[in-house]
Design an enzyme around this catalytic site. Sequence first.
Site, PDB file in Angstrom:
ATOM      1  N   HIS A 192     -10.837   6.150   4.916  1.00  0.00           N
ATOM      2  CA  HIS A 192     -11.584   5.410   3.893  1.00  0.00           C
ATOM      3  C   HIS A 192     -10.756   4.148   3.652  1.00  0.00           C
ATOM      4  O   HIS A 192      -9.841   4.137   2.837  1.00  0.00           O
ATOM      5  CB  HIS A 192     -11.725   6.252   2.619  1.00  0.00           C
ATOM      6  N   ASP A 203     -18.944   5.331   1.699  1.00  0.00           N
ATOM      7  CA  ASP A 203     -19.179   4.331   2.751  1.00  0.00           C
ATOM      8  C   ASP A 203     -20.425   4.706   3.558  1.00  0.00           C
ATOM      9  O   ASP A 203     -21.223   3.840   3.918  1.00  0.00           O
ATOM     10  CB  ASP A 203     -17.971   4.257   3.701  1.00  0.00           C
ATOM     11  N   ARG A 211     -23.410   3.809   1.564  1.00  0.00           N
ATOM     12  CA  ARG A 211     -23.638   2.356   1.626  1.00  0.00           C
ATOM     13  C   ARG A 211     -24.282   1.996   2.960  1.00  0.00           C
ATOM     14  O   ARG A 211     -25.210   1.196   3.012  1.00  0.00           O
ATOM     15  CB  ARG A 211     -22.301   1.609   1.498  1.00  0.00           C
ATOM     16  N   ARG A 266       0.835  -1.200   0.000  1.00  0.00           N
ATOM     17  CA  ARG A 266       0.000   0.000   0.000  1.00  0.00           C
ATOM     18  C   ARG A 266       0.876   1.260   0.000  1.00  0.00           C
ATOM     19  O   ARG A 266       0.573   2.254  -0.650  1.00  0.00           O
ATOM     20  CB  ARG A 266      -0.802  -0.048   1.299  1.00  0.00           C
TER      21      ARG A 266
HETATM   22  P1  NAD Z   1      -8.221   4.085 -13.898  1.00  0.00           P
HETATM   23  O1  NAD Z   1      -6.929   3.371 -14.012  1.00  0.00           O
HETATM   24  O2  NAD Z   1      -9.399   3.640 -14.703  1.00  0.00           O
HETATM   25  O3  NAD Z   1      -7.985   5.648 -14.219  1.00  0.00           O
HETATM   26  C1  NAD Z   1      -6.894   6.371 -13.750  1.00  0.00           C
HETATM   27  C2  NAD Z   1      -6.586   7.422 -14.787  1.00  0.00           C
HETATM   28  O4  NAD Z   1      -5.549   8.274 -14.264  1.00  0.00           O
HETATM   29  C3  NAD Z   1      -6.062   6.833 -16.101  1.00  0.00           C
HETATM   30  O5  NAD Z   1      -6.868   7.271 -17.185  1.00  0.00           O
HETATM   31  C4  NAD Z   1      -4.637   7.376 -16.187  1.00  0.00           C
HETATM   32  O6  NAD Z   1      -4.211   7.622 -17.526  1.00  0.00           O
HETATM   33  C5  NAD Z   1      -4.772   8.668 -15.375  1.00  0.00           C
HETATM   34  N1  NAD Z   1      -3.468   9.184 -14.935  1.00  0.00           N
HETATM   35  C6  NAD Z   1      -2.425   8.496 -14.377  1.00  0.00           C
HETATM   36  N2  NAD Z   1      -1.404   9.343 -14.153  1.00  0.00           N
HETATM   37  C7  NAD Z   1      -1.805  10.562 -14.545  1.00  0.00           C
HETATM   38  C8  NAD Z   1      -1.186  11.847 -14.578  1.00  0.00           C
HETATM   39  N3  NAD Z   1       0.072  12.036 -14.129  1.00  0.00           N
HETATM   40  N4  NAD Z   1      -1.891  12.889 -15.068  1.00  0.00           N
HETATM   41  C9  NAD Z   1      -3.153  12.724 -15.536  1.00  0.00           C
HETATM   42  N5  NAD Z   1      -3.780  11.541 -15.550  1.00  0.00           N
HETATM   43  C10 NAD Z   1      -3.116  10.479 -15.057  1.00  0.00           C
HETATM   44  O7  NAD Z   1      -8.579   4.075 -12.347  1.00  0.00           O
HETATM   45  P2  NAD Z   1     -10.035   4.334 -11.718  1.00  0.00           P
HETATM   46  O8  NAD Z   1     -10.728   3.050 -11.569  1.00  0.00           O
HETATM   47  O9  NAD Z   1     -10.673   5.454 -12.453  1.00  0.00           O
HETATM   48  O10 NAD Z   1      -9.627   4.815 -10.244  1.00  0.00           O
HETATM   49  C11 NAD Z   1      -9.058   6.102 -10.042  1.00  0.00           C
HETATM   50  C12 NAD Z   1      -8.747   6.298  -8.577  1.00  0.00           C
HETATM   51  O11 NAD Z   1      -9.968   6.366  -7.823  1.00  0.00           O
HETATM   52  C13 NAD Z   1      -7.960   5.115  -7.960  1.00  0.00           C
HETATM   53  O12 NAD Z   1      -6.966   5.640  -7.091  1.00  0.00           O
HETATM   54  C14 NAD Z   1      -9.017   4.373  -7.175  1.00  0.00           C
HETATM   55  O13 NAD Z   1      -8.464   3.623  -6.121  1.00  0.00           O
HETATM   56  C15 NAD Z   1      -9.847   5.542  -6.682  1.00  0.00           C
HETATM   57  N6  NAD Z   1     -11.169   5.184  -6.146  1.00  0.00           N
HETATM   58  C16 NAD Z   1     -11.574   5.908  -5.081  1.00  0.00           C
HETATM   59  C17 NAD Z   1     -12.791   5.631  -4.475  1.00  0.00           C
HETATM   60  C18 NAD Z   1     -13.196   6.460  -3.268  1.00  0.00           C
HETATM   61  O14 NAD Z   1     -14.165   6.132  -2.553  1.00  0.00           O
HETATM   62  N7  NAD Z   1     -12.507   7.537  -2.997  1.00  0.00           N
HETATM   63  C19 NAD Z   1     -13.622   4.622  -4.981  1.00  0.00           C
HETATM   64  C20 NAD Z   1     -13.195   3.915  -6.103  1.00  0.00           C
HETATM   65  C21 NAD Z   1     -11.955   4.198  -6.664  1.00  0.00           C
END
Ligand code: NAD
Length: 317
Positions: free
Chosen positions: A178, A151, A154, A91
């Site tokens: 979270h 959360d 949910r 992590r």
């Molecule tokens: P994903 O891989 O589909 O999308 C990530 C995007 O970030 C990609 O399109 C990638 O090209 C872009 N990226 C990477 N580096 C970059 C940079 N330097 N500049 C601009 N763009 C960049 O991932 P996802 O499924 O969309 O998840 C995105 C984030 O959201 C993850 O960290 C995931 O863990 C998080 N998430 C958070 C929650 C929450 O409750 N907060 C819930 C679900 C997912």
Amino acid sequence: MSSITRKVVLIGTGMVGMSFAYAALNQSICDELVLIDLNEVRARGEAMDLNHGLAFSNSSMKIYFGDYGDCSNADIVVICAGVNQKEGETRLELLQRNTKVFEAIVPRVVSAGFEGIFLVATNPVDIMTRVTYELSGFNAAKVIGTGTTLDTARLRYLLGEYFEIDPRHMHAYVIGEHGDSEFVPWSQAIMAVKPVYAVLEKYPQRYKTEDLDKIADEVRTAAYSIIKAKGSTYYGIGMAICRIVRAIFHNENSVFTTSVRLRGEYGLKKEVFIGNPCIINSNGANRILELKLTDDELEKFRRSYEILDENFCSIEF
Ligand code: NAD
């Protein structure tokens, strides 16, 4: 929030970012939506795809692929950019890599002259929100993470099912990180007008503490279950982001368990970003609502807070 045109810049057009964008279009929450991603081809394609749905929406939103210069007059910058955990990666290693991603993003947003509100969804969201705060130099009220908003949604849904009551009348929250150390302070949970503990006491045959524990567990492990079933989670968080953006634009004073910077609340002195009920309006995180926790709940909160602080402090900037 001074602009007439409500402008949002979305950085990271992956599954989460685009779920937000799709919800934003359907709910017509802004006038201008700019898409930015490292993968420019994808971001361009996403802008085209959304624009082709405009004719079927009630919105005249301007949606386009953009660059960091577009942040200069934006009201809100939503960050969903990030890298995924690799097999065998800890992590902390993921945290280090996502910090690198944010180092490539946040200073460019600030240099463009952005003066609005950052809303962060990238995981680990509490720590990435604090990273954004540190990198931007912004006032803490202008840097918000989605925290435990999803959360909490949910939890309210499951409690609504359990007590057979509209979830909007279940006033219960998930607070803390979270992640694995999040928890429900049941002493603060209210079913419409009655404390949940009082309902349990009155109807011991029907409602049980063990059931509440199961519900809290289900909430805590929901993301794992969804990831196991379909790879990743995105619709729920996309809608949560959309809801927070709406609260900002409409100056709602709505309460969400966003990730916000503590400063002395609960007798905790370090400036940690953590999920806690907060009033959100056009100023951003306007007021943190400190709960009256039991000793046991306070201990859980403190544990979560320490985990977040330790992880943040181990990042190499
Ligand atoms: P994903 O891989 O589909 O999308 C990530 C995007 O970030 C990609 O399109 C990638 O090209 C872009 N990226 C990477 N580096 C970059 C940079 N330097 N500049 C601009 N763009 C960049 O991932 P996802 O499924 O969309 O998840 C995105 C984030 O959201 C993850 O960290 C995931 O863990 C998080 N998430 C958070 C929650 C929450 O409750 N907060 C819930 C679900 C997912």
